[in-house]
Design an enzyme around this catalytic site. Sequence first.
Site, PDB file in Angstrom:
ATOM      1  N   HIS A  28       0.854  -1.189   0.000  1.00  0.00           N
ATOM      2  CA  HIS A  28       0.000   0.000   0.000  1.00  0.00           C
ATOM      3  C   HIS A  28       0.890   1.238   0.000  1.00  0.00           C
ATOM      4  CE1 HIS A  28      -3.735  -2.245   0.787  1.00  0.00           C
ATOM      5  NE2 HIS A  28      -2.929  -3.074   1.430  1.00  0.00           N
ATOM      6  N   ARG A  36      -0.436   4.377  -0.641  1.00  0.00           N
ATOM      7  CA  ARG A  36      -1.269   5.463  -0.080  1.00  0.00           C
ATOM      8  C   ARG A  36      -1.426   6.687  -0.968  1.00  0.00           C
ATOM      9  NH1 ARG A  36      -3.509   1.910   3.097  1.00  0.00           N
ATOM     10  NH2 ARG A  36      -2.327   1.359   4.961  1.00  0.00           N
ATOM     11  N   ASP A  43      -8.740  -4.942  -2.817  1.00  0.00           N
ATOM     12  CA  ASP A  43      -8.088  -5.150  -1.508  1.00  0.00           C
ATOM     13  C   ASP A  43      -8.345  -4.019  -0.521  1.00  0.00           C
ATOM     14  OD1 ASP A  43      -6.419  -6.320   0.480  1.00  0.00           O
ATOM     15  OD2 ASP A  43      -4.872  -4.886  -0.062  1.00  0.00           O
ATOM     16  N   HIS A  83      -2.798 -12.550   1.738  1.00  0.00           N
ATOM     17  CA  HIS A  83      -2.538 -12.687   3.183  1.00  0.00           C
ATOM     18  C   HIS A  83      -3.374 -13.756   3.896  1.00  0.00           C
ATOM     19  CE1 HIS A  83      -5.961 -10.010   2.996  1.00  0.00           C
ATOM     20  NE2 HIS A  83      -5.255  -8.916   2.839  1.00  0.00           N
ATOM     21  N   ASP A 135       2.156  -7.053   2.493  1.00  0.00           N
ATOM     22  CA  ASP A 135       0.975  -6.250   2.816  1.00  0.00           C
ATOM     23  C   ASP A 135       1.405  -4.974   3.554  1.00  0.00           C
ATOM     24  OD1 ASP A 135      -1.573  -5.261   3.114  1.00  0.00           O
ATOM     25  OD2 ASP A 135      -2.219  -6.765   4.576  1.00  0.00           O
TER      26      ASP A 135
END
Lengths: 427, 323
Positions: A66, A68, A156, A236, A309
Amino acid sequence: MSPRRILFRGGRVVDPSQGLDRVLDLLVDDGKVARLGEGLDYPDDARVEECGGRIVIPGLVDVHVHLREPGGEHKETIATGARAAVAGGFTSICAMPNTDPPIDSPATVAFVASAGRQAGFSRVYPVGAISLGRRGEQLTEIGELVEAGAVAITDDGSPVMDSGLMRMALAYSRAFDIPVADHPEDMGLSRGGVMNEGLVSARLGLQGKPNSAEDVHIARDLLVAELTGGHIHLQHVSTRLGVDLIRRAKARGVRVTAEATPHHLLLTDAAVDGYRTDAKVNPPLRAEEDRAAVEQGFLDGTLDTLATDHAPHHYDEKEQAFDDAPFGIVGLETALGLMLTHFLETKKLDLRTLVERMSGQPARAFGLPGGTLKPGVPADVTVVDPRIEWVVDPDTFYSRGRNTPFAGAKLRGRAVLTVVGGRIVHE
Amino acid sequence: MVSSLGKDLVGIEDLTAQQILSILNTAEPFKEISERRIKKVPVLRGKTIVNLFLEPSTRTRISFEFAEKRLSADTVNINATGSSVVKGETLVDTARNLEAMRIDMVVIRHGSSGAARFLAERIPSNVINAGDGAHEHPTQALLDLLTIRDQKGKIEGLKVCIIGDILHSRVARSNIFGLLKLDAEVGVCGPMTLLPQGIEVLGVKVFRRVEEAIEWADVLNVLRLQLERMKSGFIPSLREYNRFYGVSTARLERAPRDLLVLHPGPMNRGVEIDSAVADGPHSVILKQVTNGVAIRMAVLYLLAGGAPELAEAAKQGGEGEVP
């Protein structure tokens, strides 16, 4: 300026794609792997990296990160995330689309790809959303997203709750040869949960997410993948039954790939005790039986890919009551050290398999270049020093996120030199 | 000065049996203060206490406030409505601001489990948990224990069944920890949707039918059913809840005379407890309320550094005054 030619001399070259694990020289020329061999001749202007005692591997690939940006730049940007990636030995990362706005159009896909190129650290591959606005209602223009550079699709952060929509996504994506990645969680079963449902949640008075919330959804995804022939990539995985369902589906020939994260491999919900928000993650850290099953699945290849993740948050956001803090753990700068320390040093896993799970397999699963050191390919190379002992200190991270339950962990081994496309991007 | 309880009272889980008994024993002499014509002793003179109630509460807040005032502390109340918290201030900032004002103690009620510990770890003042989410409500459990001991003369060996929404109840959790530490037997009974999975691991007996629980128990602690549990689907209706889990006169008909019925309040008459039970001979509900003030005085006194054995003297305004 990075030199045009680099000779990595005398390192232990481990490349599962060529069945290699021995001491060799590796010459990089003009951005590509030029030659591999013993006692290589090299041009005078080459920079020589002495790699004695070090390990030379294909650059690591993380298919679940991620970044962002756009919308959450106080947590991380594409540039800071990509910088953190190369510091951790990753040369390719796949950016999840749960940004604000979400990556659900060709323009936003192109933005992520272009910001990644401009940053000039790791390669940044955009992952597009499955549904418009990640609302779980209407498919995105998947073909156009792929044309713009998306390497996979996922909603996700949220699961796809509508099984009919999942069927369409898995079937439609086949024409474009991309995986559909899913965060498996039945939102009805997990509603209100902030950690694993079990003894620890009962003691702490925190609402739990039961294993079955994940199990039900993994089973659904596997069945729909089987129905459509699409490629499902399960993110995950954290439950014992989930691992078992995937193992059996693989045996049946279902097109499924699956991730294990370092935190689900190494921690249980005991890490939450004391209301530690740095251990608040989704799916949650679970019981020891689940952790052991995830480890077993990772060792036997059921969970074929290591993914971090990487989920950075601002420290203000994590410094709250447990219910109010967001889910997520950063992983790019700790994953390699954790895996070397807890899987290689302990001899649970050999180096070749570890490199396969962190580089070759994720690259293949997402159809990325990389994951190999075959002569002629772009030179994405990570040099690892397995002897360096270090302590995880989040204040030294390149990532803006400091949220890790591994702060203070003593590790052995880390990336000392990272090369992307022949360019030294971290040393 | 570190008190015999440590800096804070966050949960019963953190206390030893000895510490629990010490609080109960300290509460004994304090009971009498509330019976005086002038209900005030100078034990906490000069101490400043903030009652930080970020979730609605009447009974607990008032009980703490009386305890503080009767010990002569200076108190300030902060309520959820109209406070800076509503204006978006984070808990950590609230904590820092309180610290900056050099207060001595904070009594906190918060909707999130772990909030009391969160505050306790960040400020040097003593922190008393007045209920955090579904985690703990230690002073409620202590006053329940005191009430049971008053009536039965002991805790050890008693069979205590907690009836109702165990899943969301901080009162249940604190009572379970406290009763087990004092060697009581603990049962829980309620709709299976409102019992945490695997609660047996804590060392409690699970009853599926309230009749079986009543037959087994020496003491019933009947929890308030939060009305929102019906809206979120944990139970079909209040009527059905009363029908199958309500503590009714009919169900108590064959119970022994000395069966105790406790309720932490506020009651939903006709839902979890019938009026005739609440007002009947088994009920010690108002005794709990009276004991609540004494228990909170004891906790305040001990956390301020008071010695358990000097509580009697302190009450007389003598040498037991805390430093």
